[in-house]
Design a protein around this motif. Structure first.
Motif, PDB file in Angstrom:
ATOM      1  N   ALA A 139       0.678  -1.197  -0.066  1.00 20.00           N
ATOM      2  CA  ALA A 139      -0.012   0.078  -0.009  1.00 20.00           C
ATOM      3  C   ALA A 139       0.698   1.390  -0.114  1.00 20.00           C
ATOM      4  O   ALA A 139       0.267   2.374  -0.376  1.00 20.00           O
ATOM      5  CB  ALA A 139      -1.131   0.052   1.282  1.00 20.00           C
ATOM      6  N   ARG A 140       1.965   1.166   0.448  1.00 19.19           N
ATOM      7  CA  ARG A 140       2.891   2.557   0.522  1.00 19.19           C
ATOM      8  C   ARG A 140       3.833   2.564  -0.988  1.00 19.19           C
ATOM      9  O   ARG A 140       4.330   3.592  -1.030  1.00 19.19           O
ATOM     10  CB  ARG A 140       3.880   2.435   1.728  1.00 19.19           C
ATOM     11  CG  ARG A 140       3.333   2.336   3.092  1.00 19.19           C
ATOM     12  CD  ARG A 140       4.599   2.614   3.999  1.00 19.19           C
ATOM     13  NE  ARG A 140       5.446   1.622   4.009  1.00 19.19           N
ATOM     14  CZ  ARG A 140       5.359   0.457   4.976  1.00 19.19           C
ATOM     15  NH1 ARG A 140       4.420   0.509   5.942  1.00 19.19           N
ATOM     16  NH2 ARG A 140       6.348  -0.393   4.909  1.00 19.19           N
ATOM     17  N   LEU A 141       3.828   1.654  -1.682  1.00 21.58           N
ATOM     18  CA  LEU A 141       4.305   1.644  -2.816  1.00 21.58           C
ATOM     19  C   LEU A 141       4.202   3.088  -3.733  1.00 21.58           C
ATOM     20  O   LEU A 141       4.923   3.774  -4.407  1.00 21.58           O
ATOM     21  CB  LEU A 141       4.481   0.758  -3.782  1.00 21.58           C
ATOM     22  CG  LEU A 141       5.321  -0.673  -2.996  1.00 21.58           C
ATOM     23  CD1 LEU A 141       5.158  -2.122  -3.929  1.00 21.58           C
ATOM     24  CD2 LEU A 141       6.967  -0.343  -2.917  1.00 21.58           C
ATOM     25  N   PRO A 142       2.655   3.255  -3.875  1.00 18.23           N
ATOM     26  CA  PRO A 142       2.382   4.367  -4.856  1.00 18.23           C
ATOM     27  C   PRO A 142       2.976   5.741  -4.487  1.00 18.23           C
ATOM     28  O   PRO A 142       3.322   6.676  -5.172  1.00 18.23           O
ATOM     29  CB  PRO A 142       0.923   4.382  -4.687  1.00 18.23           C
ATOM     30  CG  PRO A 142       0.590   2.914  -4.326  1.00 18.23           C
ATOM     31  CD  PRO A 142       1.628   2.460  -3.582  1.00 18.23           C
ATOM     32  N   ALA A 143       2.945   5.878  -3.035  1.00 13.61           N
ATOM     33  CA  ALA A 143       3.882   7.190  -2.490  1.00 13.61           C
ATOM     34  C   ALA A 143       5.287   7.239  -2.933  1.00 13.61           C
ATOM     35  O   ALA A 143       5.582   8.278  -3.169  1.00 13.61           O
ATOM     36  CB  ALA A 143       3.953   7.255  -1.059  1.00 13.61           C
ATOM     37  N   ALA A 144       5.752   6.032  -3.248  1.00 12.16           N
ATOM     38  CA  ALA A 144       7.219   6.049  -3.846  1.00 12.16           C
ATOM     39  C   ALA A 144       7.312   6.680  -4.982  1.00 12.16           C
ATOM     40  O   ALA A 144       8.615   6.912  -5.395  1.00 12.16           O
ATOM     41  CB  ALA A 144       8.092   4.781  -3.632  1.00 12.16           C
ATOM     42  N   VAL A 145       6.480   6.694  -6.135  1.00  9.97           N
ATOM     43  CA  VAL A 145       6.478   7.096  -7.298  1.00  9.97           C
ATOM     44  C   VAL A 145       5.566   8.360  -7.560  1.00  9.97           C
ATOM     45  O   VAL A 145       5.400   8.846  -8.562  1.00  9.97           O
ATOM     46  CB  VAL A 145       6.100   6.152  -8.357  1.00  9.97           C
ATOM     47  CG1 VAL A 145       7.046   5.005  -8.203  1.00  9.97           C
ATOM     48  CG2 VAL A 145       4.664   5.566  -7.991  1.00  9.97           C
ATOM     49  N   ALA A 146       5.102   9.047  -6.310  1.00 15.22           N
ATOM     50  CA  ALA A 146       4.356  10.182  -6.306  1.00 15.22           C
ATOM     51  C   ALA A 146       5.060  11.489  -6.609  1.00 15.22           C
ATOM     52  O   ALA A 146       6.190  11.608  -6.529  1.00 15.22           O
ATOM     53  CB  ALA A 146       3.448  10.364  -5.075  1.00 15.22           C
TER      54      ALA A 146
END
Length: 456
Positions: free
Chosen positions: A449-456
């Motif tokens: 769930a945290r991964l999208p924040a890594a490419v935001a």
């Protein structure tokens, strides 16, 4: 009318770096001869008289990007089948003949071309030419061999799936390029390989393996005129040269925009490590910015002194393997960072990678990093051409991809001419894109769930 040209490498003096002078142009590496037969077949050689080996190859201008979705994997399947027997030789005859002279024979398939080659003693070059030409022009593609080899290819796909450090690159190509020819795997999938029939593969062979799409290369202790005569005889005896005038098919061109950004693909696997590629669109192989991008990539993740290696591995011990890579296709490119780490360290690794890419995008790299990266690229370029196989590979790839031969001296000059300003500009243009991310590993729901924040 047969056309023959000769190209001699011209020693140049790249900015800030001396280029070793080659031996006499007619007695060492750098003398490249090219002959175009009336049927469009190109034959290119480079003579290295002080070695006792020779490498012979035939390049086909066909790769997985030439496949429809239903044919995905056909190019690679065909690569296997050309070793399975011709009108003159069985599969055992092919392998036995090469083994009997201590030679090496293999092939590889990429997204844009395929190569078949043999490395032998110089005295056995006529045998290598005869066998490889026979495979390319006289393959039977027998139905029973198609069925038997299917199992081998499925095992190869399974082997790739068992190696997530390899498979994550296929996943990232799909993440960035989607369900396009470049985004699909070279090997195909279990479903597409199982669906391929002998007739469909044979039609694919006839369509893409005509002389206008083939390039013959040889490097080592070879004589150009003798190679031309032997190749011509082999193709004519197989009926593969019609005698009619035809022009070779040129390099691929075009412009393809990659519009995806911020995509995240995760494959849950019970592996010990999380394998990750973070990246964005790069530049095509026809783009002059590729030289500066190569310098940038080397400085960021091309060796033990690179930024990412130092920050992620040396200073913090977060990963054993971390590097950057670029792939340049005819109409687009990819820039990526690969890392393999324990799943509980993934957040930290991604954070550092994003910070380093953002810093390079904003500030570029230092003059010292630029000089060091250029030196590293120059050294690896020259050292990578110390055997006849590498020379043969350079001849073929240059002709298929660019339609001309670029000398080692010219490549060194292009790298040496890259300035820190060039690197800063390409860093802004490439690293300024919002990245995408692919991960293979045993992530829990909270981590995923945290991964999208890594490419935001």
């Amino acid at each position: 009318m047969t056309r023959t040209t000769r190209t001699t490498a011209r020693p140049t003096a790249p900015v800030g770096r001396a280029v070793p002078r080659p031996r006499r142009a007619d007695a060492g590496p750098g003398t490249v001869h090219k002959t175009v037969l009336p049927g469009g077949l190109r034959i290119i050689t480079e003579t290295v008289p002080f070695v006792r080996s020779a490498t012979f190859g035939i390049w086909a201008r066909v790769g997985s990007r030439d496949e429809t979705p239903a044919l995905n994997g056909a190019t690679h399947y065909l690569e296997h089948l050309l070793f399975k027997g011709t009108r003159r030789r069985s599969a055992l005859d092919i392998s036995s003949a090469v083994d009997a002279v201590g030679g090496e024979m293999n092939a590889f398939t990429t997204k844009e071309f395929t190569c078949y080659y043999a490395r032998v003693l110089d005295t056995d070059l006529p045998l290598a030419i005869d066998i490889v030409c026979d495979m390319l022009t006289g393959s039977l593609i027998a139905a029973e061999e198609v069925d038997a080899e299917r199992g081998v290819i499925l095992e190869e796909i399974a082997m790739t799936e068992d190696d997530p450090s390899d498979g994550v690159h296929d996943l990232f190509a799909h993440t960035l390029l989607g369900d396009s020819p470049l985004g699909r795997p070279v090997l195909g999938t279990v479903e597409t390989v199982n669906a391929l029939t002998r007739d469909r593969i044979a039609r694919f062979y006839r369509r893409h393996y005509d002389p206008t799409r083939l390039v013959v290369t040889a490097a080592g202790n070879v004589d150009h005129a003798a190679v031309v005569a032997q190749v011509t005889a082999a193709f004519e005896s197989a009926g593969a040269l019609s005698g009619e005038s035809a022009e070779p098919v040129g390099p691929r061109t075009g412009r393809r925009g990659i519009k995806t950004a911020g995509r995240v693909d995760v494959q849950e696997r019970p592996t010990e490590q999380a394998h990750v590629v973070l990246g964005m669109p790069g530049v095509s192989r026809h783009d002059d910015r590729r030289w500066a991008l190569g310098v940038l990539s080397t400085a960021l993740g091309g060796g033990m002194s690179s930024r990412l290696f130092q920050e992620v591995r040396e200073k913090r011990g977060l990963a054993y393997n971390i590097y950057t890579h670029t792939s340049g296709y005819a109409d687009c490119g990819i820039f990526g960072v690969y890392a393999g780490c324990r799943p509980d360290r993934l957040d930290d690794v991604l954070k550092i990678c994003r910070e380093q890419l953002a810093d390079a995008a904003e500030h570029g790299i230092s003059d010292d990093e630029t000089r060091r990266a250029i030196g590293q690229l120059a050294g690896s370029t020259v050292l990578g051409l110390e055997d006849t196989g590498s020379l043969m590979h350079r001849l073929g790839k240059s002709e298929v991809c660019w339609g001309r031969q670029m000398s080692v001296d010219e490549m060194l000059e292009r790298f040496a001419a890259v300035t820190p300003d060039d690197v800063r500009q390409v860093a802004r243009e490439v690293l300024g894109h919002r990245p995408s991310l692919s991960v293979i590993g045993p992530l829990n729901d909270r981590q995923a769930a945290r991964l999208p924040a890594a490419v935001a």
